[in-house]
Design a protein around this motif. Structure first.
Motif, PDB file in Angstrom:
ATOM      1  N   SER A   1      19.232  11.454 -26.728  1.00  0.00           N
ATOM      2  CA  SER A   1      17.974  12.198 -26.656  1.00  0.00           C
ATOM      3  C   SER A   1      17.947  13.135 -25.448  1.00  0.00           C
ATOM      4  O   SER A   1      17.363  14.218 -25.509  1.00  0.00           O
ATOM      5  CB  SER A   1      16.767  11.249 -26.636  1.00  0.00           C
ATOM      6  OG  SER A   1      16.812  10.408 -25.512  1.00  0.00           O
ATOM      7  N   LYS A   2      18.619  12.742 -24.365  1.00  0.00           N
ATOM      8  CA  LYS A   2      18.702  13.627 -23.201  1.00  0.00           C
ATOM      9  C   LYS A   2      19.544  14.861 -23.516  1.00  0.00           C
ATOM     10  O   LYS A   2      19.187  15.980 -23.135  1.00  0.00           O
ATOM     11  CB  LYS A   2      19.288  12.885 -21.998  1.00  0.00           C
ATOM     12  CG  LYS A   2      18.342  11.865 -21.407  1.00  0.00           C
ATOM     13  CD  LYS A   2      18.949  11.182 -20.215  1.00  0.00           C
ATOM     14  CE  LYS A   2      17.946  10.171 -19.666  1.00  0.00           C
ATOM     15  NZ  LYS A   2      18.343   9.653 -18.364  1.00  0.00           N
TER      16      LYS A   2
ATOM     17  N   PRO B   1      12.831  11.588 -22.971  1.00  0.00           N
ATOM     18  CA  PRO B   1      14.140  11.106 -23.450  1.00  0.00           C
ATOM     19  C   PRO B   1      14.680   9.991 -22.560  1.00  0.00           C
ATOM     20  O   PRO B   1      14.644  10.101 -21.332  1.00  0.00           O
ATOM     21  CB  PRO B   1      15.017  12.358 -23.370  1.00  0.00           C
ATOM     22  CG  PRO B   1      14.353  13.237 -22.378  1.00  0.00           C
ATOM     23  CD  PRO B   1      12.899  12.922 -22.429  1.00  0.00           C
TER      24      PRO B   1
ATOM     25  N   GLN C   1      13.038  18.080 -17.974  1.00  0.00           N
ATOM     26  CA  GLN C   1      12.584  16.843 -18.613  1.00  0.00           C
ATOM     27  C   GLN C   1      13.748  16.027 -19.161  1.00  0.00           C
ATOM     28  O   GLN C   1      13.666  14.802 -19.229  1.00  0.00           O
ATOM     29  CB  GLN C   1      11.576  17.179 -19.729  1.00  0.00           C
ATOM     30  CG  GLN C   1      10.808  16.012 -20.256  1.00  0.00           C
ATOM     31  CD  GLN C   1       9.842  15.424 -19.232  1.00  0.00           C
ATOM     32  OE1 GLN C   1       9.480  16.063 -18.258  1.00  0.00           O
ATOM     33  NE2 GLN C   1       9.430  14.201 -19.445  1.00  0.00           N
ATOM     34  N   SER C   2      14.840  16.691 -19.527  1.00  0.00           N
ATOM     35  CA  SER C   2      15.994  15.975 -20.077  1.00  0.00           C
ATOM     36  C   SER C   2      16.640  15.064 -19.036  1.00  0.00           C
ATOM     37  O   SER C   2      17.309  14.104 -19.389  1.00  0.00           O
ATOM     38  CB  SER C   2      17.047  16.966 -20.593  1.00  0.00           C
ATOM     39  OG  SER C   2      17.772  17.549 -19.521  1.00  0.00           O
TER      40      SER C   2
ATOM     41  N   VAL D   1       7.527  14.225 -24.644  1.00  0.00           N
ATOM     42  CA  VAL D   1       8.991  14.167 -24.630  1.00  0.00           C
ATOM     43  C   VAL D   1       9.445  13.380 -23.409  1.00  0.00           C
ATOM     44  O   VAL D   1       9.357  13.869 -22.287  1.00  0.00           O
ATOM     45  CB  VAL D   1       9.596  15.597 -24.581  1.00  0.00           C
ATOM     46  CG1 VAL D   1      11.111  15.539 -24.562  1.00  0.00           C
ATOM     47  CG2 VAL D   1       9.098  16.436 -25.740  1.00  0.00           C
TER      48      VAL D   1
ATOM     49  N   PHE E   1      12.200  21.924 -20.531  1.00  0.00           N
ATOM     50  CA  PHE E   1      12.994  21.012 -21.360  1.00  0.00           C
ATOM     51  C   PHE E   1      14.220  20.517 -20.598  1.00  0.00           C
ATOM     52  O   PHE E   1      14.549  19.325 -20.654  1.00  0.00           O
ATOM     53  CB  PHE E   1      13.440  21.689 -22.666  1.00  0.00           C
ATOM     54  CG  PHE E   1      12.563  21.378 -23.842  1.00  0.00           C
ATOM     55  CD1 PHE E   1      12.590  20.133 -24.461  1.00  0.00           C
ATOM     56  CD2 PHE E   1      11.712  22.340 -24.367  1.00  0.00           C
ATOM     57  CE1 PHE E   1      11.786  19.847 -25.551  1.00  0.00           C
ATOM     58  CE2 PHE E   1      10.907  22.070 -25.463  1.00  0.00           C
ATOM     59  CZ  PHE E   1      10.948  20.818 -26.055  1.00  0.00           C
ATOM     60  N   THR E   2      14.919  21.420 -19.888  1.00  0.00           N
ATOM     61  CA  THR E   2      16.106  20.975 -19.155  1.00  0.00           C
ATOM     62  C   THR E   2      15.722  20.030 -18.013  1.00  0.00           C
ATOM     63  O   THR E   2      16.431  19.055 -17.758  1.00  0.00           O
ATOM     64  CB  THR E   2      16.930  22.166 -18.606  1.00  0.00           C
ATOM     65  OG1 THR E   2      16.143  22.939 -17.707  1.00  0.00           O
ATOM     66  CG2 THR E   2      17.463  23.025 -19.723  1.00  0.00           C
TER      67      THR E   2
ATOM     68  N   LEU F   1       4.969  18.429 -21.809  1.00  0.00           N
ATOM     69  CA  LEU F   1       6.167  17.726 -22.285  1.00  0.00           C
ATOM     70  C   LEU F   1       6.197  16.283 -21.803  1.00  0.00           C
ATOM     71  O   LEU F   1       6.710  15.409 -22.507  1.00  0.00           O
ATOM     72  CB  LEU F   1       7.430  18.454 -21.824  1.00  0.00           C
ATOM     73  CG  LEU F   1       7.780  19.748 -22.525  1.00  0.00           C
ATOM     74  CD1 LEU F   1       9.033  20.364 -21.904  1.00  0.00           C
ATOM     75  CD2 LEU F   1       7.975  19.532 -24.011  1.00  0.00           C
TER      76      LEU F   1
ATOM     77  N   CYS G   1      17.507  17.138 -25.811  1.00  0.00           N
ATOM     78  CA  CYS G   1      16.461  17.799 -25.021  1.00  0.00           C
ATOM     79  C   CYS G   1      17.066  18.915 -24.163  1.00  0.00           C
ATOM     80  O   CYS G   1      16.518  20.019 -24.088  1.00  0.00           O
ATOM     81  CB  CYS G   1      15.758  16.763 -24.157  1.00  0.00           C
ATOM     82  SG  CYS G   1      14.283  17.350 -23.317  1.00  0.00           S
TER      83      CYS G   1
END
Length: 156
Positions: A101-102, A96, A22-23, A94, A19-20, A90, A105
């Motif tokens: 959104s970032k 972002p 992908q953010s 996902v 998640f980090t 993701l 996320c």
């Protein structure tokens, strides 16, 4: 049951790391190294997790003058596969783009990392090679790695 929580914790941790990443808002220094190697050299982030962990296990073994802790490689292997799996999943769901959104996320990633780390550490099963290296350096240099509060106080 210990092993179930061990694997579950690592998979939760790797979800948070993914998640980090992908953010596109930031990661831990170690994960930033893995992402940078992936982008600039090739291979996947998870592959670099396994490669760097293997190198660290060898370094740790050399510094401690002991046999390598191969259980740390198991941790890196599961984490590496988990990161690659979660990034793949993701990426489809996902992506972002706005600042908001970032940040969301990234925040989800931080909370999930904490949950995964707590679950994983609770089992006290296999060491993470980079953490093991920190403790070895502390032991060899006979220094304290913890900051004292008064070190940052201003005396006027």
């Amino acid at each position: 049951m210990k092993y179930v929580f061990y694997v579950l914790g690592i998979l939760i941790l790797s979800l948070g790391i993914s998640f980090t990443i992908q953010s596109d808002f930031g990661t831990s220094p170690f994960d930033a190294l893995l992402v940078g190697l992936s982008i600039n050299v090739g291979l996947t982030v998870g592959s670099w997790e396994i490669i760097i962990a293997s190198i660290l296990i060898c370094c740790n073994s050399f510094l401690k003058r002991q046999k390598p802790e191969v259980l740390g490689l198991l941790t890196a292997f599961i984490t590496g596969i988990g990161i690659d799996m979660w990034l793949f999943l993701l990426h489809s769901f996902v992506t972002p783009e706005s600042l908001y959104s970032k940040v969301v996320c990234f925040g989800i990633g931080l909370v999930v990392i904490g949950l995964g780390t707590a679950t994983y550490l609770h089992t006290n099963f296999a060491p993470i090679p980079v953490d093991q290296l920190t403790l070895i350096i502390q032991e060899l240099t006979r220094t304290n790695i913890f900051f004292r509060e008064h070190a940052f106080t201003s005396y006027s």
